[in-house]
Motif scaffolding. Structure first.
Motif, PDB file in Angstrom:
ATOM      1  N   GLU A   1       0.822  -1.196   0.000  1.00 11.14           N
ATOM      2  CA  GLU A   1       0.000   0.000   0.000  1.00 11.14           C
ATOM      3  C   GLU A   1       0.863   1.256   0.000  1.00 11.14           C
ATOM      4  O   GLU A   1       1.972   1.265   0.555  1.00 11.14           O
ATOM      5  CB  GLU A   1      -0.933   0.034   1.227  1.00 11.14           C
ATOM      6  N   LEU A   2       0.331   2.313  -0.626  1.00 10.85           N
ATOM      7  CA  LEU A   2       1.033   3.588  -0.648  1.00 10.85           C
ATOM      8  C   LEU A   2       0.937   4.241   0.727  1.00 10.85           C
ATOM      9  O   LEU A   2      -0.148   4.351   1.295  1.00 10.85           O
ATOM     10  CB  LEU A   2       0.431   4.508  -1.710  1.00 10.85           C
ATOM     11  N   VAL A   3       2.074   4.700   1.235  1.00  6.68           N
ATOM     12  CA  VAL A   3       2.114   5.368   2.533  1.00  6.68           C
ATOM     13  C   VAL A   3       2.171   6.877   2.354  1.00  6.68           C
ATOM     14  O   VAL A   3       1.396   7.614   2.951  1.00  6.68           O
ATOM     15  CB  VAL A   3       3.330   4.883   3.343  1.00  6.68           C
ATOM     16  N   ALA A   4       3.122   7.334   1.529  1.00  5.43           N
ATOM     17  CA  ALA A   4       3.300   8.773   1.327  1.00  5.43           C
ATOM     18  C   ALA A   4       4.023   9.005   0.013  1.00  5.43           C
ATOM     19  O   ALA A   4       4.837   8.180  -0.400  1.00  5.43           O
ATOM     20  CB  ALA A   4       4.090   9.392   2.476  1.00  5.43           C
ATOM     21  N   ALA A   5       3.717  10.137  -0.626  1.00  6.23           N
ATOM     22  CA  ALA A   5       4.332  10.473  -1.905  1.00  6.23           C
ATOM     23  C   ALA A   5       4.710  11.937  -1.914  1.00  6.23           C
ATOM     24  O   ALA A   5       4.038  12.776  -1.285  1.00  6.23           O
ATOM     25  CB  ALA A   5       3.374  10.176  -3.057  1.00  6.23           C
ATOM     26  N   ILE A   6       5.782  12.272  -2.660  1.00  3.08           N
ATOM     27  CA  ILE A   6       6.207  13.663  -2.778  1.00  3.08           C
ATOM     28  C   ILE A   6       6.660  13.928  -4.206  1.00  3.08           C
ATOM     29  O   ILE A   6       7.456  13.184  -4.769  1.00  3.08           O
ATOM     30  CB  ILE A   6       7.315  13.995  -1.757  1.00  3.08           C
ATOM     31  N   GLY A   7       6.074  14.983  -4.779  1.00  5.36           N
ATOM     32  CA  GLY A   7       6.454  15.448  -6.108  1.00  5.36           C
ATOM     33  C   GLY A   7       6.297  16.949  -6.084  1.00  5.36           C
ATOM     34  O   GLY A   7       7.032  17.645  -5.405  1.00  5.36           O
ATOM     35  N   GLY A   8       5.273  17.445  -6.766  1.00  7.00           N
ATOM     36  CA  GLY A   8       4.949  18.855  -6.626  1.00  7.00           C
ATOM     37  C   GLY A   8       4.231  19.128  -5.318  1.00  7.00           C
ATOM     38  O   GLY A   8       4.213  20.260  -4.826  1.00  7.00           O
ATOM     39  N   SER A   9       3.642  18.117  -4.747  1.00 12.27           N
ATOM     40  CA  SER A   9       2.940  18.219  -3.470  1.00 12.27           C
ATOM     41  C   SER A   9       3.172  16.912  -2.712  1.00 12.27           C
ATOM     42  O   SER A   9       3.864  16.015  -3.198  1.00 12.27           O
ATOM     43  CB  SER A   9       1.449  18.462  -3.694  1.00 12.27           C
ATOM     44  N   THR A  10       2.602  16.825  -1.532  1.00  5.70           N
ATOM     45  CA  THR A  10       2.725  15.599  -0.749  1.00  5.70           C
ATOM     46  C   THR A  10       1.348  14.975  -0.547  1.00  5.70           C
ATOM     47  O   THR A  10       0.334  15.673  -0.506  1.00  5.70           O
ATOM     48  CB  THR A  10       3.354  15.877   0.622  1.00  5.70           C
ATOM     49  N   ASN A  11       1.343  13.662  -0.459  1.00  9.22           N
ATOM     50  CA  ASN A  11       0.107  12.928  -0.206  1.00  9.22           C
ATOM     51  C   ASN A  11       0.392  11.828   0.802  1.00  9.22           C
ATOM     52  O   ASN A  11       1.471  11.237   0.789  1.00  9.22           O
ATOM     53  CB  ASN A  11      -0.426  12.300  -1.501  1.00  9.22           C
ATOM     54  N   TYR A  12      -0.586  11.551   1.643  1.00 11.00           N
ATOM     55  CA  TYR A  12      -0.426  10.552   2.689  1.00 11.00           C
ATOM     56  C   TYR A  12      -1.636   9.625   2.733  1.00 11.00           C
ATOM     57  O   TYR A  12      -2.763  10.031   2.468  1.00 11.00           O
ATOM     58  CB  TYR A  12      -0.300  11.222   4.063  1.00 11.00           C
ATOM     59  N   ALA A  13      -1.377   8.392   3.117  1.00 10.31           N
ATOM     60  CA  ALA A  13      -2.475   7.480   3.428  1.00 10.31           C
ATOM     61  C   ALA A  13      -3.178   8.002   4.675  1.00 10.31           C
ATOM     62  O   ALA A  13      -2.535   8.558   5.575  1.00 10.31           O
ATOM     63  CB  ALA A  13      -1.939   6.074   3.663  1.00 10.31           C
TER      64      ALA A  13
END
Length: 121
Positions: free
Chosen positions: A46-58
């Motif tokens: 499962e995706l926990v956290a992502a960072i590119g232009g912004s951040t996203n979290y589970a």
């Protein structure tokens, strides 16, 4: 080729903290985004956290985990606070990378080898 090397996993008591690091190296033109996944025994990755232009979290880690990135070092970090036993899993780093082999940059996906995080008293 691109390599992703993770570090920082280990055993921690509930309520404790860990910081994971993932360094990308190789023939990198640029990095579109980097993220962290995890896989617990018997469960899907499962995706926990992502960072590119912004951040996203589970939803399960919002307010406890923070993802950050050092662009100069091509390194992504995952600061994990208030850890719970249900956070126990193998954590994988993933990167979406542009590589230029002489015909313009093209996107490729890479994974790290995984690092074990165990939260237990």
């Amino acid at each position: 080729q691109v390599q992703l090397v993770e570090s920082g996993g280990g055993l921690v008591q509930p309520g404790g903290s860990l910081r994971l690091s993932c360094a990308a190296s190789g023939s990198i033109f640029s990095i579109n985004y980097m993220d962290w996944y995890r896989q617990a025994p018997g469960k899907q990755r499962e995706l926990v956290a992502a960072i590119g232009g912004s951040t996203n979290y589970a939803d399960s880690v919002k307010g406890r985990f923070t993802i950050s990135k050092d662009n100069a070092k091509n390194t992504v970090y995952l600061q994990m606070n208030s850890l719970k036993p249900e956070d126990t899993a193998v954590y994988y780093c993933h990167a979406d990378v542009l590589i230029d082999m002489g015909r313009g940059p093209k996107g490729y996906s890479y994974w790290g080898q995984g690092t074990q995080v165990t939260v237990s008293s």
